[in-house]
Structures are given as C-alpha cells and as structure tokens.
Scaffold this motif. Structure first.
Motif, short mmCIF file in Angstrom:
data_model
loop_
_atom_site.label_atom_id
_atom_site.label_comp_id
_atom_site.label_asym_id
_atom_site.label_seq_id
_atom_site.Cartn_x
_atom_site.Cartn_y
_atom_site.Cartn_z
N GLU A 83 -17.91 -49.57 32.55
CA GLU A 83 -16.73 -50.13 33.22
C GLU A 83 -16.70 -51.64 33.01
O GLU A 83 -17.72 -52.32 33.08
CB GLU A 83 -16.78 -49.80 34.71
CG GLU A 83 -15.55 -50.21 35.48
CD GLU A 83 -15.63 -49.81 36.94
OE1 GLU A 83 -15.10 -50.56 37.79
OE2 GLU A 83 -16.22 -48.76 37.25
N ASN A 84 -15.54 -52.19 32.70
CA ASN A 84 -15.34 -53.61 32.38
C ASN A 84 -15.97 -54.02 31.06
O ASN A 84 -16.09 -55.21 30.78
CB ASN A 84 -15.83 -54.51 33.52
CG ASN A 84 -15.00 -54.36 34.78
OD1 ASN A 84 -13.78 -54.28 34.71
ND2 ASN A 84 -15.66 -54.28 35.93
N THR A 134 -13.07 -66.18 25.93
CA THR A 134 -11.69 -66.63 25.78
C THR A 134 -10.71 -65.47 25.58
O THR A 134 -9.50 -65.69 25.51
CB THR A 134 -11.56 -67.59 24.58
OG1 THR A 134 -11.81 -66.86 23.36
CG2 THR A 134 -12.54 -68.74 24.68
N LEU A 135 -11.21 -64.25 25.51
CA LEU A 135 -10.36 -63.10 25.24
C LEU A 135 -9.62 -62.66 26.50
O LEU A 135 -10.08 -62.84 27.62
CB LEU A 135 -11.19 -61.93 24.72
CG LEU A 135 -11.99 -62.13 23.44
CD1 LEU A 135 -12.69 -60.83 23.05
CD2 LEU A 135 -11.13 -62.64 22.30
N SER A 136 -8.47 -62.04 26.29
CA SER A 136 -7.75 -61.40 27.39
C SER A 136 -8.49 -60.13 27.80
O SER A 136 -9.41 -59.66 27.10
CB SER A 136 -6.34 -61.06 26.96
OG SER A 136 -6.37 -60.02 25.97
N GLY A 137 -8.09 -59.55 28.93
CA GLY A 137 -8.74 -58.31 29.38
C GLY A 137 -8.61 -57.19 28.37
O GLY A 137 -9.57 -56.45 28.11
N PRO A 161 -11.62 -47.26 30.71
CA PRO A 161 -11.17 -48.23 29.71
C PRO A 161 -9.83 -48.88 30.03
O PRO A 161 -9.52 -49.94 29.49
CB PRO A 161 -11.09 -47.40 28.43
CG PRO A 161 -10.91 -46.00 28.90
CD PRO A 161 -11.70 -45.90 30.16
N SER A 162 -9.03 -48.25 30.90
CA SER A 162 -7.71 -48.84 31.21
C SER A 162 -7.72 -49.73 32.44
O SER A 162 -6.68 -50.28 32.81
CB SER A 162 -6.68 -47.71 31.43
OG SER A 162 -6.90 -47.05 32.66
N LEU A 163 -8.88 -49.91 33.06
CA LEU A 163 -8.96 -50.64 34.33
C LEU A 163 -8.42 -52.07 34.18
O LEU A 163 -8.92 -52.87 33.39
CB LEU A 163 -10.41 -50.70 34.81
CG LEU A 163 -10.64 -51.30 36.20
CD1 LEU A 163 -10.02 -50.41 37.27
CD2 LEU A 163 -12.14 -51.46 36.47
N GLY A 164 -7.39 -52.39 34.95
CA GLY A 164 -6.84 -53.74 34.97
C GLY A 164 -6.00 -54.12 33.77
O GLY A 164 -5.60 -55.28 33.64
N LEU A 165 -5.70 -53.16 32.90
CA LEU A 165 -4.96 -53.49 31.68
C LEU A 165 -3.47 -53.19 31.83
O LEU A 165 -3.07 -52.31 32.60
CB LEU A 165 -5.51 -52.70 30.49
CG LEU A 165 -6.98 -52.89 30.16
CD1 LEU A 165 -7.33 -52.15 28.87
CD2 LEU A 165 -7.34 -54.37 30.04
N VAL A 191 -13.99 -41.18 31.30
CA VAL A 191 -13.85 -41.30 32.75
C VAL A 191 -12.66 -42.20 33.02
O VAL A 191 -12.55 -43.30 32.47
CB VAL A 191 -15.13 -41.89 33.37
CG1 VAL A 191 -14.86 -42.44 34.77
CG2 VAL A 191 -16.22 -40.83 33.44
N GLU A 192 -11.74 -41.73 33.88
CA GLU A 192 -10.52 -42.50 34.14
C GLU A 192 -10.01 -42.28 35.56
O GLU A 192 -10.04 -41.17 36.08
CB GLU A 192 -9.41 -42.09 33.16
CG GLU A 192 -9.20 -43.04 32.00
CD GLU A 192 -8.70 -44.40 32.42
OE1 GLU A 192 -8.26 -44.57 33.57
OE2 GLU A 192 -8.76 -45.32 31.59
N GLN A 193 -9.52 -43.37 36.18
CA GLN A 193 -8.76 -43.26 37.42
C GLN A 193 -7.30 -42.93 37.11
O GLN A 193 -6.63 -42.26 37.91
CB GLN A 193 -8.82 -44.58 38.20
CG GLN A 193 -10.13 -44.82 38.92
CD GLN A 193 -10.24 -44.03 40.22
OE1 GLN A 193 -9.38 -43.23 40.56
NE2 GLN A 193 -11.32 -44.27 40.95
N ASN A 194 -6.83 -43.40 35.95
CA ASN A 194 -5.45 -43.12 35.54
C ASN A 194 -5.41 -41.71 34.95
O ASN A 194 -5.49 -41.51 33.73
CB ASN A 194 -4.99 -44.15 34.51
CG ASN A 194 -3.52 -44.04 34.19
OD1 ASN A 194 -2.91 -42.98 34.35
ND2 ASN A 194 -2.94 -45.13 33.70
N ALA A 195 -5.28 -40.72 35.82
CA ALA A 195 -5.39 -39.32 35.40
C ALA A 195 -4.30 -38.94 34.41
O ALA A 195 -4.56 -38.24 33.42
CB ALA A 195 -5.34 -38.41 36.62
#
Length: 235
Positions: A83-84, A134-137, A161-165, A191-195
């Motif tokens: 994660e992250n 210096t990279l974006s999320g 992988p989609s956390l905060g994107l 593994v994802e919260q965004n089902a």
C-alpha cells in the motif's frame, strides 16, 4: 499458481487471518475485497514473507513457501507492491527501477524489462533522473509497479494501487494490469477498496471479513450480488 490453505496469521491475540483458503489460476487477475480490518493487507504480507503465519500453508507454483524470507520469495518470481507503493523517495526514478532488478544477472533481460516498464508507463520516461520525492501520487504508483516488474515476476501482489489516485490514473493502471495478464500471462492478486474498479478487470473475486472468506465467485457474479455489494463492498 498460488494455493493458500487454512492460513492463520496473528498479531498478539488478534487473528488477522482466521483459517483463510484461496487459490488463483495462471494468467488471471483475482480481486481480494472487503471492508477495513478484513485481513486483506495481512494476506499479502503473509504470502510475500513480511508476516509469519501461525499455521496453514502457502504454495506458489507447487512449492511450499510458507515462512520463507521476502528476498527468497522474490527470486521465486513473486513480487509485492505494498500500500502506498513504498518507493524510496531519496533515489531517482531510474535508481528505484534498477533496484527492482538488482538481484538479476541477465543484463539484456534487465534492459528489456526497463524498456517494457517505460512503455507501460510513459509518464516515467521524462522523469528518470528526477527524485521520486518529486513525483505525483499517480507517478509514484506507476514507479512502484514498474520496480516490481523489474524483478521479472510471474505473479504480482498489489495492495490498494488506486488509493488516493484520480479516476483517470486508476483507469490507466487497471488497463496496464489487463495488458500484463493478456499479453505477458502475468498472474495478479489485487487487493482493492474500490471494488467496482477491481471487479471490472478481475476474472474472479474473494470477499473477506474478519480474516475469513465470506464469498468467492466470478467477478461478474459478485458485481451482480446486491446482498454482498451492500454488506461488504460499500456499493
């Protein structure tokens, strides 16, 4: 590719995984879903050797890897993106990528992997000499996945992988995962919260609650099951 049998992992008195069993097919994407505290991250950490199980078995490609060290598991062909992402912000993008293939001795293969990563994630091409800080999320997540691919894995474990994107970046990453499955025959445990996002590309899904599997079904079936969606997936 992966066969998990009756896995138990504890943190003190808490059974984060409570007799969990799961398997994946080769060249497939398997989604692992469920609410916070369901045991999803612990599952990936146990598979990759970052957490030691109390009991149960993890088999990868017909080899029992239960309790192996993380570096030995990576050499077997199983890469974990936490994660992250976990990129090293003090290093440049190129240095992070080279770190992913550090143990490999096939220079031509490492060069080919670098080319593939940059083709999959074009935004990284112009940032190779930039510090990861210096990279974006979205760019950091691309870098984290790219670094894992540098080890030339046969299976990829991805934690949120989609956390905060932004939705557009999430869509781009999901499309890359589909491409890796379809063209490189990579096996993915996602593994994802965004089902909804995960099930849109997955072949099959597991739903966890309190360290146990409460449902397993083809992705389309999980999306169509109103009871499961409301009870466990927040949809």
């Amino acid at each position: 590719m992966l066969d998990i049998d009756d896995l138990v992992t504890t943190y003190g008195p808490v059974r984060a995984l409570d007799g969990l069993s799961l398997w994946t097919q080769d060249a497939s994407i398997t989604a692992v879903l469920g609410p916070n505290g369901a045991g999803k991250t612990t599952l990936l950490r146990t598979i990759s050797g970052l957490a030691k199980p109390t009991s149960g078995r993890v088999r990868f490609d017909d080899t029992d890897i239960t309790g192996w060290s993380p570096d030995r598991i990576v050499r077997m062909g199983l890469a974990h993106v936490p994660e992250n992402g976990g990129v090293i912000t003090e290093l440049t993008v190129a240095e992070n990528l080279r770190l992913g293939g550090l143990w490999r001795r096939d220079k031509a293969g490492v060069s080919a992997s670098m080319t593939q990563v940059l083709e999959l994630f074009p935004p990284l091409v112009t940032r190779l000499k930039s510090q990861a800080s210096t990279l974006s999320g979205g760019e950091r997540q691309m870098l984290a996945i790219g670094r894992a691919l540098m080890s030339k894995p046969r299976m990829l474990l991805l934690d949120e992988p989609s956390l905060g994107l932004a939705p557009g970046v999430t869509l781009q990453i999901m499309r890359v995962l589909e491409e890796l499955r379809d063209w490189d025959e990579l096996t993915v445990l996602l593994v994802e919260q965004n089902a909804r996002s995960a099930l849109s590309i997955a072949d099959r899904g597991y739903v966890l609650s309190l360290g146990r599997v409460v449902a397993v079904e083809e992705a389309e079936g999980l999306l169509a099951d109103d009871r499961l969606r409301h009870a466990y997936l927040g949809m």
